[in-house]
Design an enzyme around this catalytic site. Structure first.
Site, mmCIF file in Angstrom:
data_model
loop_
_atom_site.group_PDB
_atom_site.id
_atom_site.type_symbol
_atom_site.label_atom_id
_atom_site.label_comp_id
_atom_site.label_asym_id
_atom_site.label_seq_id
_atom_site.Cartn_x
_atom_site.Cartn_y
_atom_site.Cartn_z
ATOM 1 N N LYS A 108 36.341 45.537 36.609
ATOM 2 C CA LYS A 108 35.072 45.005 36.984
ATOM 3 C C LYS A 108 34.471 45.086 38.326
ATOM 4 O O LYS A 108 33.368 45.026 38.638
ATOM 5 C CB LYS A 108 35.142 43.493 36.375
ATOM 6 C CG LYS A 108 34.999 43.576 34.806
ATOM 7 C CD LYS A 108 34.507 42.259 34.408
ATOM 8 C CE LYS A 108 34.072 42.155 32.944
ATOM 9 N NZ LYS A 108 35.540 42.089 32.252
ATOM 10 N N GLU A 130 25.951 36.622 35.727
ATOM 11 C CA GLU A 130 26.274 35.703 34.470
ATOM 12 C C GLU A 130 27.821 36.099 34.400
ATOM 13 O O GLU A 130 28.439 36.802 34.835
ATOM 14 C CB GLU A 130 25.810 36.059 33.094
ATOM 15 C CG GLU A 130 26.563 37.222 32.277
ATOM 16 C CD GLU A 130 26.360 38.805 33.159
ATOM 17 O OE1 GLU A 130 25.586 38.718 34.164
ATOM 18 O OE2 GLU A 130 27.269 39.571 32.648
ATOM 19 N N SER A 398 42.562 48.321 31.443
ATOM 20 C CA SER A 398 41.142 47.821 32.302
ATOM 21 C C SER A 398 41.800 46.845 33.205
ATOM 22 O O SER A 398 41.036 46.640 34.163
ATOM 23 C CB SER A 398 40.209 47.489 31.285
ATOM 24 O OG SER A 398 40.659 46.763 30.422
HETATM 25 C C1 LIG Z 1 35.854 42.166 31.029
HETATM 26 C C2 LIG Z 1 37.025 42.913 30.590
HETATM 27 C C3 LIG Z 1 36.688 43.781 29.610
HETATM 28 C C4 LIG Z 1 35.626 43.909 28.365
HETATM 29 O O1 LIG Z 1 34.492 44.302 29.432
HETATM 30 P P1 LIG Z 1 33.914 45.753 28.980
HETATM 31 O O2 LIG Z 1 32.628 45.888 29.735
HETATM 32 O O3 LIG Z 1 33.807 45.975 27.595
HETATM 33 O O4 LIG Z 1 34.777 46.888 29.870
HETATM 34 C C5 LIG Z 1 37.999 44.508 29.470
HETATM 35 N N1 LIG Z 1 39.023 44.478 30.057
HETATM 36 C C6 LIG Z 1 39.227 43.592 31.164
HETATM 37 C C7 LIG Z 1 40.435 43.369 31.842
HETATM 38 C C8 LIG Z 1 38.096 42.749 31.453
HETATM 39 O O5 LIG Z 1 38.262 41.768 32.363
#
Ligand SMILES: *Cc1c(COP(=O)(O)O)cnc(C)c1O
Length: 442
Positions: A108, A130, A398
């Protein structure tokens, strides 16, 4: 312009099926996207779009962004070959893109830094955002601290109470966390409140939207800032002679997945696979499967047209997932279009399979996945055998899983965790450590 949710029948859709890699002038990816906002938000959105296009042509801006990516975020992130997982799963070579090693622990920050730097270039002094689980709020708060911007995070009152560790971190970064008390007091209401604030202060303020959704130009902006993930993967694979069979990412709003897929969207290969939250099962209210779920419909909400989990009247349905980041009723319009055209395949992963993937990669590779990312891990575990052993399956991790200790510990070791919490309460109510902390602050 209509900001109220409206159920769109399938027959209302245009027939376009190609999801181009950038939105059309009106902000559409085939039949999805657009800019369904109140009149007061048209000008700020148009100005943002113009400033974004200019910035992406400005070498000084791009150079500054590159240096921040390198020295502050810690890019490039590693592409890790997972030898034990490869052997145990018996098929494709398993690779993991370690986005969880980015500063603040997840992808993020890529978007938060990009948008905050853009806002600064536009002369804005104040940032709003948000947040639901708090991950986007945390990344935005950190980016504002780094860039010297004033920061207010809108968060539903219910979420403020459940996500105290992230609220504490946002406040440490100097952000003001504004609890939203309208509606269901969760993410949806926080988005509405942030939109209202932006409409009232468009000249001083930029609204950093957290995923690849919302009204145009946000889906383009967020994809662009997240596409650094995919570009690195492409370069890393070329340097190391890795042939990619499939790429797998989890899909909440869709920012990590679309950024990871971006350089490959207009190519025939590799397979691109999105893992949605299957929650506890296929029933209504039991998951957040916007592409594969029973209650998935076309609709318009919060400024864009896409696939949503909606009831017969077009109202958002409750969703459920063990991972807060995937627990949302909508999906980014470009991914919805790519799903419809067949370029991106979608699969739904149950909570229990995500938990199993967390332990599998922790035990066998020494890598602790966030619960969101574990959905991608679980999807890779399912398809590894379908891919020849001279090809790679690349999982986008992610985020890392430290943040999930309050959710995973009660599952993996419930009695010990309860003991720990009791002991913590006793320690704090005893007052000794609080007293010590107070005297240290003097
Ligand atoms: C917020 C988040 C997501 C989901 O958000 P996307 O916009 O679909 O990427 C996925 N993995 C992590 C670690 C997150 O913090």
């Amino acid at each position: 312009a209509n900001t109220r949710p409206r159920h769109i029948q399938e027959s209302d859709m245009s027939t376009g099926t190609n999801a181009k890699s950038t939105a059309s002038d009106q902000g559409f990816f085939a039949q999805y996207g657009g800019k369904y906002v109140a009149e007061v938000l048209r000008r700020p959105l148009d100005e943002l779009e113009a400033a974004f296009r200019e910035a992406m042509e400005d070498k000084a801006f791009l150079d500054e962004l590159d240096i921040i990516r390198r020295d502050y975020i810690g890019r490039e992130t590693p592409l890790y070959f997972a030898p034990t997982a490869t052997r145990l799963l018996g098929g494709a070579q398993i690779y993991i893109k370690l986005e969880g090693l980015a500063n603040t622990g997840a992808h993020k920050i890529n978007n938060a830094i990009g948008q905050c730097l853009l806002a600064k270039r536009m002369g804005k002094k104040r940032i709003i955002a948000e947040t639901g689980a708090g991950q986007h709020g945390l990344a935005t708060a950190a980016a504002c601290a780094k860039l010297g911007l004033d920061c207010t995070i809108y968060m539903g009152e219910v979420d403020v109470r459940r996500q105290q560790p992230n609220v504490a971190a946002m406040e440490l970064y100097g952000a003001k966390v504004q609890a939203v008390t309208s509606g269901s007091r969760t993410l949806k209401d926080a988005v509405n409140e942030a939109m209202r604030d932006w409409a009232a202060h468009p000249d001083s303020t930029h609204y950093v939207l957290g995923s690849a959704l919302g009204p145009a130009p946000f889906p383009d902006i967020v994809r662009e800032f997240q596409s650094v993930i995919g570009r690195e993967v492409k370069k890393q694979c070329a340097e190391r002679g890795i042939k990619i069979g499939a790429m797998v990412a989890c899909v909440g709003g869709g920012s990590n997945s679309i950024g990871f897929f971006e350089p490959f969207i207009n190519e025939q290969e590799p397979r691109l696979i999105g893992a949605e939250a299957g929650g506890i099962g296929p029933g209504v209210g039991e998951n957040a499967s916007r592409m594969t779920g029973e209650a998935a419909r076309d609709g318009i909400m919060q400024g864009y047209k896409s696939r949503f989990l909606l009831d017969e009247d077009g109202q958002a349905l409750p969703t459920r997932s063990i991972s807060a980041g995937l627990d949302y009723c909508g999906i980014g319009p470009q991914l919805a279009a790519l799903g419809r055209s067949g370029r991106v395949e979608f699969t739904s992963i149950l909570d229990k399979d995500a938990l199993e993937a967390v332990s599998f990669f922790a035990k066998n590779e020494g890598i602790l996945f966030a619960l969101e990312s574990a959905h991608a891990g679980a999807a890779a575990m399912k398809i590894a055998k379908e891919i020849p052993s001279d090809q790679a399956v690349i999982i986008n991790m992610s985020g890392r899983g430290d943040k999930d200790v309050f959710i995973t510990s009660p599952v993996f070791r419930p009695a010990e965790w309860l003991d720990f919490l009791h002991a913590e309460i006793e320690r704090l109510e005893g007052g000794k450590d609080i007293h010590d902390a107070k005297s240290m602050q003097k």
